[in-house]
Each structure stands twice: as C-alpha cells, then as structure tokens.
Design an enzyme around this catalytic site. Structure first.
Site, PDB file in Angstrom:
ATOM      1  N   CYS A 210       0.825  -1.207   0.000  1.00  0.00           N
ATOM      2  CA  CYS A 210       0.000   0.000   0.000  1.00  0.00           C
ATOM      3  C   CYS A 210       0.863   1.262   0.000  1.00  0.00           C
ATOM      4  O   CYS A 210       0.475   2.284  -0.568  1.00  0.00           O
ATOM      5  CB  CYS A 210      -0.991  -0.012   1.157  1.00  0.00           C
ATOM      6  SG  CYS A 210      -0.304  -0.647   2.676  1.00  0.00           S
ATOM      7  N   THR A 211       2.063   1.187   0.575  1.00  0.00           N
ATOM      8  CA  THR A 211       2.984   2.330   0.502  1.00  0.00           C
ATOM      9  C   THR A 211       3.393   2.559  -0.950  1.00  0.00           C
ATOM     10  O   THR A 211       3.415   3.695  -1.434  1.00  0.00           O
ATOM     11  CB  THR A 211       4.248   2.055   1.354  1.00  0.00           C
ATOM     12  OG1 THR A 211       3.842   1.812   2.684  1.00  0.00           O
ATOM     13  CG2 THR A 211       5.215   3.220   1.304  1.00  0.00           C
TER      14      THR A 211
END
Ligand SMILES: [Zn+2]
Lengths: 450, 198
Positions: A210-211
């Site tokens: 998700c980063t």
C-alpha cells in the site's frame, strides 16, 4: 617435468607443499608428489562466473589446480565489465561461463576448464558427485541453498553417527556486497552447512504494497511499484522476468514516470536492476580479497598444507578495515547436514507399521507422523484432502514406497514428546533395510562413496 | 571403507588429496557403467512447508486445494467463504506460491477472484503486512490464512491498494456495502466490471 621454467612457475606453491611446518593439517607429508597429485586428481567446480567466479577461476588456476569446471546461466552485460575482468566489450551477449573458461585457459598454460552454460538445477546429482571441492561465487540465497543441499546429500554417517570422510563434499563459499564480504569453509558433517546458519543472511527488505501504491517516498518505492503493481496491471497473465532486458527497461521507464509524478529523484537503470534483483553494487577489490581467501582454503582442503580456516571469515572494508574469523557451530538437528535418527527395518514393514513404530521409538516418540521421501509425500495425516490422497500407501511396504533402496533418508513431521512436553517437530530419519542391497538403483547417498 | 585420515575436533580436515585419487579411479570405472537417473531432492523449505501443511488448523470458512497433486505443496489454492461482514456469501480464491527458501521468505499470495476491496487491488495483489514487511520465519501458512480471513471481516481504509474502494469505505460505509454487494453479484462498480462470486 622438473625443468627450470616449471620450477620457477611453481616456486610459491612448492614453498607450501614441499616444506613441513607447525600449522600444517594432520597427516601432511611434504613432497613433490603432492603438486602432481593436485594437478592430476583434484577436480573443482566453480559455481558462478560473475565477479567472484572470474576471480576464483583465475586464483585456482594459478594455485596449481588443473581440472576445473564452471557453471553459470548468465550472459555478459556491459555493466559487468568494470569488475568481471575476464570479459571484454566484444564479449557482451556471450555466455559468461564459456568466455571465462576460455580466457583463463589462454593465460594459464596447462589448465583445463570445462564451461557449463546452464542453470545449476539442470545438472543431475551425478554431475556434482564428480567434483572433489565445490567453490561458490554466487549472489543469491536460493542458489547457495540448492548447492548446499546437493553437496550435503552425498554425506553418509556411520552407525555411531560420525560423518564418513570419504562421502564428504567440501565447499568453499564466497560472498560480497559492496565493501563487505565473507568466505567460509563448509565441510558437511563437520562445520555448519548453509542451512545451519541461514539466519546469517538478513531477509530482503520488503516495502508494504500500500505504501508503493499510495505514498511512495523513495526511488526504490517507485521502482517496486512499477515492478510489483504496474507490471501486472499492464501485462495481464505475463509474468515478469528479471533476466529479460526488455522487461527491466519497461520497469525502469515506468519507475521514472512515477518518480516524476511524485517529485522523487534517483531512479536510474542500474538502480532499477539493483532493487528488482536485490543486488548491492559489487566492488572489484572485495571480490579479489574474498576469492583469494576461498582459493587458499580449497588448496588447504586438497593438500593439507595448512589447517583449514574454521570456519567463517568476514571482511569489512567500509570504514578502515576489519576482518575476523568466527567459528560457528553446527545445528546437530539440521535437516540437511545432520545425521538424523538411524532406524533399521525389514523390507516387509508397511508404512502403517512404520508410523506406529515411530510412536514407540525412544528417540522419535511421534505417534502420528506424516512421512515424506525425496519430495514424495508418502502419508499426510492432514489436511483431509491430502490424507485421502495418501491413505492407500499405508498398507504398502515402506521399502517399495522408497523405490527399493537399501538405505535412504525420510523426513517425518508431527507432534512429538520431547522431555515430557509435546511439541510439533520435523525430523530426519536414516532408514536402513535389513538384508537389502542396492542393485544399481539411483541412490544419492552412496553416489561417489566407496 | 577406507580411512585415509580423520577430521579433527577443531572443525578442520586433514589432507584429502588421497581420497580424491581414490575417487578418480572409481570415476573411471563408473564411467563405463550405466549412468544413474537424476534424483529429486527436497529443499529445507519444502520440508518446513510439509510441517506447516500437516499442522494446518483452518477456520471453518476455509478450504485448501492442491491442483498439482499431493507431491507439490509449494503451489496451492485457498478458498475463503466469509461467514460474516460485508463479504458474507462470497467465494474468494487465493493462490499461494511458496519459495524454496521458505520460511526465510514469505509465501507469494495473490487473489484469483477479482473483487472490490480496499486492501486488494484489481490484479489480485494483497496488502497484508505479514506477507511483506512484517514476515518472520516463525510465522507459518496458518497465520497467513488467518490474516487473509481477517481482511474480509475487517477491511481497512488505512492501507489502500484500491484507493477508490478505500475512500468509499471511509466516507460512506453504506455505499461501500452496496458496492460490495453489486460486485459480488456480478456487475459494474464505476467503470470496473466484476464477475459473480456468490
Ligand atoms: Zn546443516
């Protein structure tokens, strides 16, 4: 043979082989015969023809080894030329193993190097069994782990659980990352194998997906986004191949776009390769140092001219210089190099009876074992779907299930009673069938043994 | 068996060249005999996985399948049918690929069923910390399966892989629920088509 030119050439080697000393290995007898034997009988496989592999081939050839083989699946790239000194610009695109072998043979007379341009997994156990020493110049944990498993598979133990030296396949392993490096000696059954100490290798850094998708902050984030997320979005059903330059180029250009979007600097093609393949830039001098240490250990193993290093040398040239030898210890229960528990059976013993027996066996005490043999799951207690698929084996004799080998290793897992407590465990067992003899059936544990 | 020399207690070996010499002789003899077939080996990773699989303790909503048969444990499928939450009634299939150096590295997990979920993107990438940055060799396949299960009972908008779905979940849970229902029944959410999975 004893003309002056030859004497001059081997002057340094002869100092080690012709003179006694107080650091020599046990049973070392200095003699000119030793050099002849080294040249005639010692067969060394070099795994990897990259930065370390080039150095290893050169060092071994100059140290008196004459029967060398090298295996590597890569082709030469422009970016290799700064440190893989056997390669020239016109070699780009050619197999590393072939060019490296050729170059060393041109420069060192008398040495014979057979190249193998293929994956290490493409060769069978017989191939590896032929060598006396395996020298590793690799940059991946997977490849080390594979060669280690192959080399340890030749090891046999006697009935007192002592390793039998004639089945030992010694390895010297080099590794470098930038200014840091290690050289180690693996004598299966004596010093820790790669698997005994796998924790020495730090796990690869993995960024949260998700980063990468939402909040990239570094050049590496942009590259991993292109590699792990964008590739799959665009190339549906086509998997990414890190050895395909077109694939790498695509990831690089996507990473550049992403970096521009988020105002991030530092995405270059070579950094992209580094992140995707998890490579830290190699330094020529580190390779040279580590390779020299490995080649010397190979010479010591072969000739006994000095005791071998025990057993793990680290080198750090980052700030000043630091080197140290650490004596790591074996994991006595190692599934790869350990002796396991010796169990004698009749050829008529069924798998069911064998499993029942393991519950009673004082050294095992595993009442509900699942049994695996060379990648074949003979019986699985769970999950139900696998239990069903393997249930019919229970009434078959273990001897038949194991391909009628007189002796071989099986692995069992299950809850076992250890010191009065029940714990889940995974054990290696050496099965010997009473009265059975091998009749030419493939048997890795006796391959190459006496 | 010959005993040319003995390895020492200090972890070094003695001269091995004599052994090499004997081996070379044997090799010449062996070359005239028939070659032996290559033998499959089991990696340490496969063995550890074998243990993990034997010890699976799956939630009742979950089943496991080995498409390549009983001897390939490195590749399998896990089917989750959530019994509560937004995804109740759906069937979701995950593929697992376990690397040979497992558990040094985490299994690679992808969702085969296209779904509308804040932490799973449309290509099936899954944002679950224990699959990447928080993987530890002491974790196992069971932990990962429970982690996946958790994603269905507790989707979270803070780790988005599908940022549209995450924004809707954060700002309008009712609409998120309706979108999930529509996607699972087979239909469009925005521009994206989802196949029926109930
Ligand atoms: Zn070991």
């Amino acid at each position: 043979m004893a003309d002056t030119a030859t004497n001059g050439r081997w002057r340094d080697l002869d100092k080690l082989l012709l003179r006694p000393g107080n650091l020599v290995g046990p049973n070392f007898e200095p003699s000119p015969e030793l050099r002849d034997d080294l040249q005639t009988y010692a067969r060394v496989l070099v795994v990897g023809a990259g930065g370390l592999g080039c150095e290893l081939l050169k060092d071994l050839a100059l140290s008196g080894f004459r029967n060398l083989e090298v295996i590597d699946m890569d082709r030469i790239e422009v970016s290799n030329l700064n440190r893989q000194f056997l390669f020239r610009l016109q070699d780009v695109g050619k197999p590393k193993a072939e060019v490296a072998a050729q170059r060393v043979m041109e420069r060192v007379s008398g040495v014979n190097i057979v190249p193998h341009f293929c994956r290490i997994e493409d060769k069978d156990l017989e191939f590896y069994s032929d060598f006396n020493i395996i020298a590793l110049g690799l940059d991946s944990i997977e490849a080390r782990s594979y060669i280690n498993a192959v080399a340890c598979s030749f090891l046999e133990y006697d009935s007192d659980d002592n390793p039998m030296e004639e089945t030992m396949k010694p390895m010297v392993d080099g590794g470098t990352e930038g200014f840091k490096g290690h050289a180690r000696v693996i004598l299966p059954g004596v010093t820790p194998c790669f698997e005994c100490t796998i924790w020495l290798f730090p796990p690869q850094v993995k960024f949260p997906l998700c980063t990468l998708a939402e909040t990239p902050r570094t050049a590496a984030h942009c590259i991993e986004y292109a590699h792990l997320i964008k590739w799959g979005e665009v190339h549906v059903g086509k998997s990414f191949d890190e050895d395909d330059p077109e694939h790498m180029q695509w990831v690089y250009s996507e990473a550049v776009k992403r970096a521009e979007l988020f105002g991030i600097l530092g995405v270059t093609y070579s950094f992209t390769q580094g992140v995707v393949k998890n490579i830290i830039p190699a330094i020529a001098s580190t390779n040279a140092l580590i390779s020299a240490a490995c080649a010397l250990e190979a010479l010591k193993i072969a000739t006994g001219c000095s005791k071998t290093m025990s057993n793990y040398l680290t080198y750090n040239g980052l700030e000043g210089l630091h080197t140290k030898v650490t004596e790591f210890v074996r994991d006595k229960d190692c599934l790869v190099c350990g002796p396991g528990v010796l169990i004698e059976l009749d050829t008529s013993t069924t798998l069911q009876k064998f499993i029942d027996l393991l519950g009673e066996h004082p050294k095992v005490r595993m009442p509900k074992a699942s049994v695996a043999h060379r990648g074949e799951n003979l019986y699985m207690q769970a999950p139900p779907i696998l239990e069903e698929m393997t249930r019919s084996n229970l009434q078959v004799s273990l001897y038949n299930l194991m391909g009628k080998l007189a002796r071989d290793v099986v692995h069992v897992t299950g809850a076992a009673a250890v010191n009065g407590k029940t714990a889940s465990s995974l054990r290696k067992l050496r099965i010997v069938f009473r009265g059975a003899t091998n009749d030419g059936v493939a048997d890795m544990d006796t391959a190459g043994g006496a | 068996m010959l005993k040319m020399s003995q390895y020492l207690n200090d972890g070094t070996v003695g001269i091995m060249i004599k052994l090499f010499k004997v081996k070379e002789k044997q090799r010449e003899i062996a070359e005239n005999a028939n070659g032996k077939a290559p033998v499959k080996k089991q990696s340490a990773g496969e063995l550890r996985l074998h243990k993990d699989i034997c010890e699976l303790n799956l939630p009742k909503t979950t089943t496991i399948n080995f498409p390549n048969g009983k001897d390939d444990l490195m590749n399998f499928e896990v089917t989750i049918r959530p019994d509560e939450g937004y995804y109740l009634g759906g069937t979701f299939v995950f593929t697992f690929h376990v690397p040979t150096i497992y558990p040094h590295e985490a299994p690679k997990v992808k969702c085969k069923t296209k779904l509308y979920h804040p932490n799973i993107d449309l290509e099936g990438n899954v944002c679950l910390n224990i699959l990447r940055e928080d993987w530890k060799p002491v974790l196992n396949i069971n932990t990962v399966i429970y982690g996946l299960h958790h994603l269905f009972t507790q989707p979270n908008h803070e780790d988005p892989l599908n940022s549209d779905a995450a924004a809707v979940l954060r700002d309008n849970p009712k609409m998120f629920e309706a979108n999930v229902r529509r996607a699972m029944a087979g239909g469009y959410v925005g521009q994206t088509y989802f196949s029926r999975c109930v």
